[in-house]
Design a protein around this motif. Structure first.
Motif, PDB file in Angstrom:
ATOM      1  N   VAL A  24       0.833  -1.197   0.000  1.00  0.00           N
ATOM      2  CA  VAL A  24       0.000   0.000   0.000  1.00  0.00           C
ATOM      3  C   VAL A  24       0.869   1.250   0.000  1.00  0.00           C
ATOM      4  O   VAL A  24       2.054   1.209   0.336  1.00  0.00           O
ATOM      5  CB  VAL A  24      -0.924   0.042   1.241  1.00  0.00           C
ATOM      6  CG1 VAL A  24      -1.788  -1.203   1.311  1.00  0.00           C
ATOM      7  CG2 VAL A  24      -0.128   0.223   2.540  1.00  0.00           C
ATOM      8  N   VAL A  25       0.242   2.355  -0.382  1.00  0.00           N
ATOM      9  CA  VAL A  25       0.785   3.681  -0.083  1.00  0.00           C
ATOM     10  C   VAL A  25      -0.310   4.416   0.684  1.00  0.00           C
ATOM     11  O   VAL A  25      -1.502   4.178   0.485  1.00  0.00           O
ATOM     12  CB  VAL A  25       1.205   4.461  -1.346  1.00  0.00           C
ATOM     13  CG1 VAL A  25       2.398   3.797  -2.011  1.00  0.00           C
ATOM     14  CG2 VAL A  25       0.051   4.595  -2.329  1.00  0.00           C
ATOM     15  N   ILE A  26       0.126   5.314   1.580  1.00  0.00           N
ATOM     16  CA  ILE A  26      -0.790   5.992   2.497  1.00  0.00           C
ATOM     17  C   ILE A  26      -0.817   7.472   2.147  1.00  0.00           C
ATOM     18  O   ILE A  26       0.098   8.222   2.500  1.00  0.00           O
ATOM     19  CB  ILE A  26      -0.345   5.794   3.955  1.00  0.00           C
ATOM     20  CG1 ILE A  26      -0.031   4.321   4.229  1.00  0.00           C
ATOM     21  CG2 ILE A  26      -1.410   6.325   4.915  1.00  0.00           C
ATOM     22  CD1 ILE A  26       0.733   4.079   5.513  1.00  0.00           C
ATOM     23  N   PRO A  27      -1.838   7.939   1.438  1.00  0.00           N
ATOM     24  CA  PRO A  27      -1.868   9.333   0.985  1.00  0.00           C
ATOM     25  C   PRO A  27      -1.775  10.360   2.111  1.00  0.00           C
ATOM     26  O   PRO A  27      -1.209  11.438   1.920  1.00  0.00           O
ATOM     27  CB  PRO A  27      -3.215   9.435   0.256  1.00  0.00           C
ATOM     28  CG  PRO A  27      -3.529   8.041  -0.161  1.00  0.00           C
ATOM     29  CD  PRO A  27      -2.996   7.173   0.938  1.00  0.00           C
ATOM     30  N   ALA A  28      -2.319  10.046   3.281  1.00  0.00           N
ATOM     31  CA  ALA A  28      -2.334  11.015   4.387  1.00  0.00           C
ATOM     32  C   ALA A  28      -1.019  11.066   5.149  1.00  0.00           C
ATOM     33  O   ALA A  28      -0.878  11.867   6.079  1.00  0.00           O
ATOM     34  CB  ALA A  28      -3.469  10.685   5.351  1.00  0.00           C
TER      35      ALA A  28
END
Length: 311
Positions: free
Chosen positions: A85-89
């Motif tokens: 995953v990547v975490i935009p926040a």
């Protein structure tokens, strides 16, 4: 690995109280099982680990960050029981889309955007709060700054959207804000005040929750509560924000420290408390504390100061 693309009408959200973001699929150990399941048992995990086992999460580069219940991720790959995953926040120089890492697939849930996107959201503002079913049955204990979309407001409880259907949070445990606008911006004094409630909370490497913060997770969470999205890691936090002269420091400013008396690798961040003091989540085996900088190793290692808050 297979690249994954998903229906634009859906979004992936975190489906456990705290999901740890691992460096690789092989990073998690057998002793980490309470933090890998759905549901998780974060209290049991963080108390069960020995100091040596906690230190290995850092020294062996096992853990990257953490996700709170309902936090949105972008799933870029799925391999077996794991999702990358990547975490935009959580901004990071590691990936322009957000902080990257691996999470057990069972700890994520794909939901409809129409279900998840709501005009208002509820942020937990107590150290922890129980998510409840309709008749008051306790479901899971959630962390400070867990944010969930609001479905409806009732006299004593807030009905929120969750990965497992609509549930409830007590009114006194949450702050309501406009989802698009975000949390209201507050000043540096408020950042410090928020940090004070976590005094004596044990440090946890990679920690982004009130079950245990690391140094940059602590500064991230206190700023998030005051309406500021800052980078996840201390090194990135030191490169953004507004530089501040040491003589002009105010409560809420961030202090950064590097080895070799400030000339080497950056290794720590704390929050200026005022009157020459700092509040910080110190290191493994220690807890959130307020210390005087004068006469400490930190006084010698101070390498940068930054301000994210505004009047």
């Amino acid at each position: 690995m297979t690249n994954q693309t998903f229906d634009e009408g859906t979004v992936w959200v975190t489906a456990v109280q705290v999901a740890t973001v691992w460096t690789t699929k092989e990073s998690a150990r057998g002793i980490d099982e309470p933090g890998l399941t759905n549901p998780t048992d974060i209290d049991r995990w963080v108390t069960k680990l020995t100091q040596e086992q906690k230190t290995a999460l850092c020294n062996e580069n096992r853990v990257q960050s953490q996700l709170l219940y309902g936090e949105v991720v972008q799933v870029t790959e799925i391999e077996g029981d794991w999702a990358h995953v990547v975490i935009p926040a959580q901004p990071s120089k590691k990936d322009p889309s957000g902080y990257p890492g691996w999470v057990p697939l069972a700890q994520l849930q794909e939901v409809e955007k129409d279900y998840w996107n709501r005009p208002k959201s509820a942020a937990i503002i107590t150290k922890k709060a129980w998510l409840e079913k309709d008749k008051g049955e306790k479901v899971v204990k959630l962390s400070y700054m867990t944010c969930l979309p609001i479905v409806n407001q009732h006299p004593k409880r807030i009905e929120v959207a969750t990965p497992n259907g609509t549930m409830f949070l007590p009114n006194e445990a949450v702050h309501i804000y406009g989802t698009q606008q975000g949390m209201e911006k507050k000043n540096g004094d408020e950042i410090v005040k928020i940090g004070e409630q976590f005094l004596d909370l044990d440090y946890f490497w990679g920690g982004m929750s009130s079950f245990g913060y690391d140094c940059s997770g602590f500064s991230y969470a206190t700023h998030k509560a005051c309406g500021y999205q800052i980078p996840r890691d201390a090194s990135d936090q030191a490169e953004a924000g507004a530089p501040v002269d040491v003589e002009n420091l105010l409560p809420g400013d961030l202090l950064f420290f590097a080895y070799e008396e400030g000339k080497g690798k950056l290794h720590h961040v704390g929050i200026y408390y005022g009157n020459g003091n700092m509040i910080h989540s110190r290191t493994n085996g220690k807890s959130v504390e307020i210390i005087e900088l004068k006469g400490t190793i930190y006084e010698k290692e101070l390498c940068a100061t930054r301000r994210y808050w505004v009047e």
